[in-house]
Design a protein around this motif. Structure first.
Motif, short mmCIF file in Angstrom:
data_model
loop_
_atom_site.label_atom_id
_atom_site.label_comp_id
_atom_site.label_asym_id
_atom_site.label_seq_id
_atom_site.Cartn_x
_atom_site.Cartn_y
_atom_site.Cartn_z
N VAL A 94 0.87 -1.18 0.00
CA VAL A 94 0.00 0.00 0.00
C VAL A 94 0.90 1.23 0.00
O VAL A 94 1.74 1.38 0.88
N LYS A 95 0.73 2.09 -0.99
CA LYS A 95 1.52 3.31 -1.09
C LYS A 95 0.74 4.45 -0.45
O LYS A 95 -0.38 4.74 -0.87
N VAL A 96 1.36 5.07 0.56
CA VAL A 96 0.72 6.18 1.28
C VAL A 96 1.54 7.43 1.04
O VAL A 96 2.74 7.45 1.28
N ASN A 97 0.87 8.49 0.54
CA ASN A 97 1.53 9.76 0.30
C ASN A 97 0.92 10.78 1.24
O ASN A 97 -0.24 11.14 1.12
N GLU A 98 1.72 11.24 2.20
CA GLU A 98 1.23 12.23 3.15
C GLU A 98 1.67 13.62 2.69
O GLU A 98 2.67 13.78 2.00
N PHE A 116 0.72 14.80 13.86
CA PHE A 116 -0.63 14.25 13.74
C PHE A 116 -0.64 12.85 13.14
O PHE A 116 -1.59 12.10 13.30
N TYR A 117 0.43 12.50 12.44
CA TYR A 117 0.55 11.17 11.86
C TYR A 117 1.30 10.20 12.78
O TYR A 117 1.65 9.09 12.37
N ALA A 118 1.57 10.60 14.01
CA ALA A 118 2.34 9.78 14.95
C ALA A 118 1.78 8.36 15.11
O ALA A 118 2.56 7.39 15.11
N THR A 134 6.43 11.40 1.23
CA THR A 134 5.94 12.73 1.55
C THR A 134 5.79 13.51 0.25
O THR A 134 6.71 13.57 -0.56
N GLY A 135 4.60 14.12 0.06
CA GLY A 135 4.31 14.85 -1.18
C GLY A 135 5.03 16.17 -1.26
O GLY A 135 5.56 16.69 -0.28
N GLN A 136 5.04 16.72 -2.46
CA GLN A 136 5.65 18.02 -2.72
C GLN A 136 4.58 19.11 -2.64
O GLN A 136 3.39 18.84 -2.73
N ARG A 137 5.03 20.36 -2.52
CA ARG A 137 4.09 21.48 -2.51
C ARG A 137 3.37 21.57 -3.85
O ARG A 137 3.93 21.29 -4.89
#
Length: 89
Positions: free
Chosen positions: A39-43, A49-51, A73-76
């Protein structure tokens, strides 16, 4: 005499149910290890808050459930209008 016989039969039935349950549980655990899904998760950003998610990943809770997490982690976003940022409107 009948009550002792019933008690012995009841104990044997309970033990048989427990043994079957343990064997079935072990088979499910071994089959889950074979079926691990990625599962690919992009925050959006790293945040406190993701702790709970970070803890679950590091403790292996997702792998116990048959999931392997790929965390990025996503980009702006570059979709916003530049005029809203600049001082000359």
């Amino acid at each position: 005499m009948k009550s002792k016989f019933r008690l012995v039969v009841l104990v044997i039935i309970v033990l048989a149910v427990i043994i079957v349950g343990v064997i079935t549980s072990n088979r499910r655990k071994s089959s889950n290890l074979e079926e691990i899904k990625l599962v690919k998760v992009n925050e959006v950003t790293r945040s406190v808050f993701y702790a709970p998610q970070y803890v679950a990943i590091n403790k292996g809770f997702f792998k116990e459930s048959g999931l392997e997490i790929e965390l990025t982690t996503g980009q702006r976003s570059r979709c916003r209008n530049d005029s809203s940022i600049s001082k000359s409107m």
